[in-house]
Design a protein around this motif. Structure first.
Motif, PDB file in Angstrom:
ATOM      1  N   ARG A  24     -77.454  48.111  22.650  1.00 44.16           N
ATOM      2  CA  ARG A  24     -76.237  48.866  22.328  1.00 44.16           C
ATOM      3  C   ARG A  24     -75.931  48.790  20.840  1.00 44.16           C
ATOM      4  NH1 ARG A  24     -72.387  45.903  25.019  1.00 44.16           N
ATOM      5  NH2 ARG A  24     -72.193  44.710  23.103  1.00 44.16           N
ATOM      6  N   ASP A  25     -76.052  47.594  20.259  1.00 45.45           N
ATOM      7  CA  ASP A  25     -75.796  47.429  18.829  1.00 45.45           C
ATOM      8  C   ASP A  25     -76.813  48.208  18.003  1.00 45.45           C
ATOM      9  OD1 ASP A  25     -73.702  45.779  19.488  1.00 45.45           O
ATOM     10  OD2 ASP A  25     -74.787  43.898  19.076  1.00 45.45           O
ATOM     11  N   GLY A  26     -78.044  48.241  18.484  1.00 46.07           N
ATOM     12  CA  GLY A  26     -79.070  48.995  17.780  1.00 46.07           C
ATOM     13  C   GLY A  26     -78.771  50.481  17.769  1.00 46.07           C
ATOM     14  N   LEU A  27     -78.339  51.010  18.903  1.00 51.06           N
ATOM     15  CA  LEU A  27     -77.984  52.433  18.978  1.00 51.06           C
ATOM     16  C   LEU A  27     -76.799  52.749  18.074  1.00 51.06           C
ATOM     17  CD1 LEU A  27     -78.349  53.139  22.810  1.00 51.06           C
ATOM     18  CD2 LEU A  27     -79.849  53.918  20.974  1.00 51.06           C
ATOM     19  N   ALA A  28     -75.828  51.848  18.031  1.00 55.79           N
ATOM     20  CA  ALA A  28     -74.657  52.065  17.178  1.00 55.79           C
ATOM     21  C   ALA A  28     -75.067  52.114  15.707  1.00 55.79           C
ATOM     22  CB  ALA A  28     -73.625  50.971  17.406  1.00 55.79           C
ATOM     23  N   ALA A  29     -75.996  51.258  15.321  1.00 55.13           N
ATOM     24  CA  ALA A  29     -76.453  51.233  13.933  1.00 55.13           C
ATOM     25  C   ALA A  29     -77.164  52.529  13.561  1.00 55.13           C
ATOM     26  CB  ALA A  29     -77.380  50.033  13.711  1.00 55.13           C
TER      27      ALA A  29
END
Length: 330
Positions: A24-29
């Motif tokens: 999820r954090d990767g997609l947000a970045a």
């Protein structure tokens, strides 16, 4: 290899939640970096006179295959070419009218870099999708899409996990943006999916599944309940339309109405007119509607059959849930 902890001592759910959180954090970045390069990639693909040739090695190759399939099914002609095979003749699949979408998280895949001189000589626009802006592929491409992620979900930082998810999401974003820019419709989608549930839901119309002509159960308003039952039994749809002399709909009588009639002591099956016990405002559908709309209507109103009418409320057909089941709409 170290011995794994017994399954009963390991918190699988916690591990899964960590993986979801990292991805999820990767997609947000990646989403935060969407901007000019993405616009340029979409513009190039939209203006492309040929197809989008997607390529990548290993896990990136699997993602490239999926992106090609998604693009093709949503209005952007695309295909996958294996970079290793491309260097041995399959590059002939790529014409000078094509845009090339090359995936490599490191940006240093030898098989992809080997293709760049030939693609540049041919005049192809190359869109690179990598996790390193300073990589060779990113520098040599015409357009670079940065899909770098803060961390992989793999605790060893070895297996591509969050990075492949980000690449896949970027491919989906390209496909959706192009779909919307083209004004791609559900009918267009159906033409790319003639088989299977999607095609049936999007292409099958009421006229394809309804009973018509002499197969439609109909009686006049002066018919007795018993006469209506004979018509229902002959046509075997669990209902009959009640129509006037011009076939315009007056009402509907169903198996459920029959059960209610049998419970009513004042109702005489041979003497009572159908007009006095029919449902006077039944649910109906038009012949030009999709079959899936009939299924939705039946589900919403907890009914098993529908009459099909034209613009003048003439009964032109009938169908029940079994017709939709046979057509595999539901």
């Amino acid at each position: 290899m170290t011995q794994a902890a017994p399954a009963r001592d390991f918190d699988f759910a916690a591990s899964a939640r960590r993986a979801f959180a990292i991805e999820r954090d990767g997609l947000a970045a990646v989403a935060a970096r969407i901007g000019g390069a993405f616009d340029a990639a979409c513009a190039a693909m939209l203006a492309c006179r040929g197809r989008v040739a997607c390529t990548g090695m290993g896990k990136s190759g699997h993602i490239a295959r999926k992106i090609a399939a998604t693009l093709a099914s949503t209005g952007t002609p695309a295909f996958y070419v294996h970079p290793g095979e491309a260097a041995h003749g399959d590059l002939g699949m790529v014409t000078d009218a094509d845009v090339v979408l090359a995936l490599s998280y490191s940006g240093e895949s030898d098989e992809l870099l080997l293709l760049l001189p030939a693609l540049k000589r041919q005049g192809n626009i190359v869109v690179a999708m990598t996790g390193r802006e300073a990589s060779t592929l990113a520098r040599e491409a015409d357009i670079h899409l940065d899909v770098s992620v803060p961390a992989e979900a793999c605790p060893l930082a070895l297996a591509p996990t969050a990075s492949t998810t980000a690449s896949l999401a970027m491919g989906d974003a390209l496909a959706v943006a192009l779909l919307e820019a083209r004004g791609f419709t559900a009918d267009d989608f159906a033409r790319s999916h003639p088989a299977g549930a999607l095609g049936r839901r999007l292409l099958l119309h009421i006229t394809d599944v309804m009973h018509a002509g002499d197969e439609v159960p109909k009686v006049g308003p002066d018919a007795s309940i018993s006469e209506a039952l004979v018509e229902m039994s002959r046509k075997r749809l669990g209902m009959t339309a009640v129509v006037d002399a011009d076939d315009r709909l007056l009402g509907l009588y169903t198996d459920g109405d029959l059960r209610r009639s049998l419970d009513d002591e004042d109702v005489d099956l041979r003497g009572t007119r159908i007009a006095t016990v029919m449902t006077k405002s039944p649910r109906t559908i038009g012949a030009d509607a999709l079959a899936v709309e009939a299924a939705q209507l039946m589900e919403a109103h907890k009914i098993n059959a529908l009459l099909v009418i034209d613009g003048d409320r003439r009964v032109v057909g009938a169908l029940n849930i079994h017709d939709l089941l046979r057509a595999r709409v539901v």
